[in-house]
Design a protein around this motif. Structure first.
Motif, short mmCIF file in Angstrom:
data_model
loop_
_atom_site.label_atom_id
_atom_site.label_comp_id
_atom_site.label_asym_id
_atom_site.label_seq_id
_atom_site.Cartn_x
_atom_site.Cartn_y
_atom_site.Cartn_z
N VAL A 172 -5.98 17.25 26.99
CA VAL A 172 -5.80 16.71 28.31
C VAL A 172 -6.37 16.96 29.09
O VAL A 172 -7.59 17.03 29.08
CB VAL A 172 -4.19 18.11 28.63
CG1 VAL A 172 -3.58 18.62 27.14
CG2 VAL A 172 -4.90 19.33 29.28
N GLU A 223 0.72 25.26 28.01
CA GLU A 223 1.50 24.61 28.43
C GLU A 223 3.74 25.83 28.19
O GLU A 223 4.21 25.35 28.53
CB GLU A 223 1.84 23.11 27.29
CG GLU A 223 3.14 22.75 27.04
CD GLU A 223 3.52 21.88 26.38
OE1 GLU A 223 4.34 21.13 25.92
OE2 GLU A 223 2.80 21.76 25.56
N LYS A 272 -4.50 20.74 21.38
CA LYS A 272 -3.96 19.33 22.07
C LYS A 272 -5.44 19.41 23.31
O LYS A 272 -5.37 19.93 24.36
CB LYS A 272 -3.06 19.63 22.48
CG LYS A 272 -1.53 19.79 20.60
CD LYS A 272 -0.33 19.36 21.90
CE LYS A 272 -0.32 20.13 23.04
NZ LYS A 272 1.62 20.06 23.23
N ASN A 321 -3.00 23.56 25.28
CA ASN A 321 -3.83 22.42 25.89
C ASN A 321 -4.91 23.04 25.95
O ASN A 321 -5.44 23.73 27.05
CB ASN A 321 -3.10 22.46 26.96
CG ASN A 321 -1.75 20.92 26.83
OD1 ASN A 321 -0.98 20.83 25.48
ND2 ASN A 321 -0.97 21.27 28.03
#
Length: 440
Positions: free
Chosen positions: A61, A289, A59, A308
């Motif tokens: 970020v 996270e 992910k 993240n």
């Protein structure tokens, strides 16, 4: 003030280079799956790219700053100007904080300075204990719920005699000058599997570059503590045959992890030569996270995902074992390439090469930046945010066999796990006799 200004300018340039880099083929909000691995081919190490291709989703970020703990920052401002490298590559006049706040890529000694910065990084300066650390090994086809092997270690931690910034004595424990010990490290007792219950090891790092680490292992079969050679710490952890010497017999339990790879790299800095390969924007996990870290469902639990990842300015350093080293002939990983965060100074990735120069294993670390390890912590709460590792993945890229370390673990009730610079870890905790008593 000049040092502060120069650091601020360098950080601003680093952030600018990250956001404007033509390599930035990802944007915050993207989710990278194995089908999109080519998008991050230039943004992760070759070994970590293999992890993505096998199913480790990412992910993306926004990039966020990492602030050093205030005591560490103050120590850097107070002491760094007096630090230099001796002709043999060791540190001169180091007391605490970051040895070299400003690293010039054109400096012939840049790589060595980066490595000393990593060695005295701001993560854990005084003492640390991580409780109930879980280690699980997986092969292709495994599932997160069905590892090949599962280990739990009661305590993993260390006590530093130098570079201390928060817990007295500051900045140096008298043991550093009296006994020449830089730090004590320990991992014990192993609580599972049952056959390994009581196993553990302790390692003392000397300040003298000519003195290799003093190490002890607790053999749960014989219930005796035995001395271990430095070369054995570059090999995977395991149990030795009853009655055999420390070097007799290979590890008998399924794991990739070797003590020299803890935290990305734990071998003695002076035992390697270093080469500066560059400074570039790459992806890394520095604001994880999840704690406990979540097993990746899309690769059978062989990594941590989704987590993240953000663009970071990283130093890329090659480390080669010195041929003249007393342990070079026994080092199982003669070459490593590190990616080191330029703010937090921890290793985010490490690719490891065998004696034929072929990529053998890859390490990915997962790091967090918070004022507590978990949201509902009651004891492990710090007065400021600090960095700590939530997980480490060590995979054999040829076989796909992977070992995952999680701190805190997922099966224990103790989820606070990290107790950093709280005075809980003392010199006595990392004593062979204490380890032996814990095994019984």
């Amino acid at each position: 003030m000049k040092v502060k200004l120069e650091v601020a300018v360098l950080v601003a340039l680093a952030v600018l280079s990250i956001t404007e880099s033509p390599r930035a083929a990802v944007s915050p909000g993207d989710t990278i799956t194995k089908d999109q691995a080519d998008r991050v081919a230039e943004l992760v190490s070759p070994g970590n790219l293999i992890l993505v291709k096998q199913g480790m989703s990412m992910k993306i970020v926004p990039t966020e700053r990492l602030e050093w703990p205030p005591p560490y920052k103050s120590a850097t401002e107070k002491y760094s100007a007096q630090v230099s490298l001796a002709p043999n590559g060791t540190l001169k006049n180091y007391l605490a904080g970051l040895p070299f706040p400003l690293v010039d890529a054109n400096d012939p000694q840049a790589a060595l300075k980066v490595m000393w910065n990593f060695s005295y990084r701001p993560l854990y300066t005084d003492d640390a204990i991580s409780k109930n650390v879980e280690i699980a090994s997986f092969r292709p086809g495994s599932t997160p719920a069905d590892p090949v092997e599962h280990f739990t270690i009661g305590n993993v931690g260390f006590y530093n005699n130098t570079g201390r910034t928060e817990v007295n004595p500051i900045p140096t424990d008298p043991e550093a000058t009296r006994a020449g010990i830089r730090y004590r490290f320990g991992a014990y007792p192993f609580l599972e599997p049952s056959e390994m219950r009581g196993f553990g090891f302790i390692r003392y790092r000397s300040l003298d570059p000519k003195i290799e680490d003093n190490s002890w292992m607790m053999n749960p079969r014989t219930r005796h503590t035995i001395r271990a050679s430095a070369s054995e710490l570059s090999d995977v952890l395991g149990i030795y045959q009853p009655g055999a010497g420390a070097g007799a017999g290979a590890a008998t339990y399924a794991s990739n992890l070797d003590p020299d790879s803890f935290f990305g790299f734990a071998a003695k800095i002076e035992d390697f030569n270093y080469r500066f390969l560059g400074e570039k924007p790459m992806l890394a996990v520095v604001h994880a996270e999840n704690s406990p870290a979540k097993a990746c469902p899309t690769d059978g639990g062989r990594t941590i995902c989704p987590e993240n990842w953000e663009m970071r300015q990283l130093y890329v350093i090659e480390a080669d074992a010195k041929q003249a080293s007393a342990i070079s002939s026994g080092v199982s990983i003669p070459k490593r390439i590190f990616c080191i965060d330029s703010e937090g100074w921890f290793i985010t990735a490490s690719d490891q090469y065998d004696r034929e120069g072929k990529l053998w294993k890859t390490i990915a670390t997962f790091n967090a930046y918070r004022d507590r390890p978990i949201p509902d912590a009651r004891v492990a709460i710090w007065p400021f945010k600090r960095m700590f590792q939530t997980a480490l993945v060590d995979e054999d890229v040829g076989t796909g066999f992977s070992t995952v370390v999680r701190s805190p673990g997922v099966e224990t009730d103790e989820h606070e796990s990290w107790y950093i610079n709280m005075g809980i870890a003392t010199e006595n905790v990392f004593n062979p006799t204490t380890m032996s008593n814990a095994a019984h």
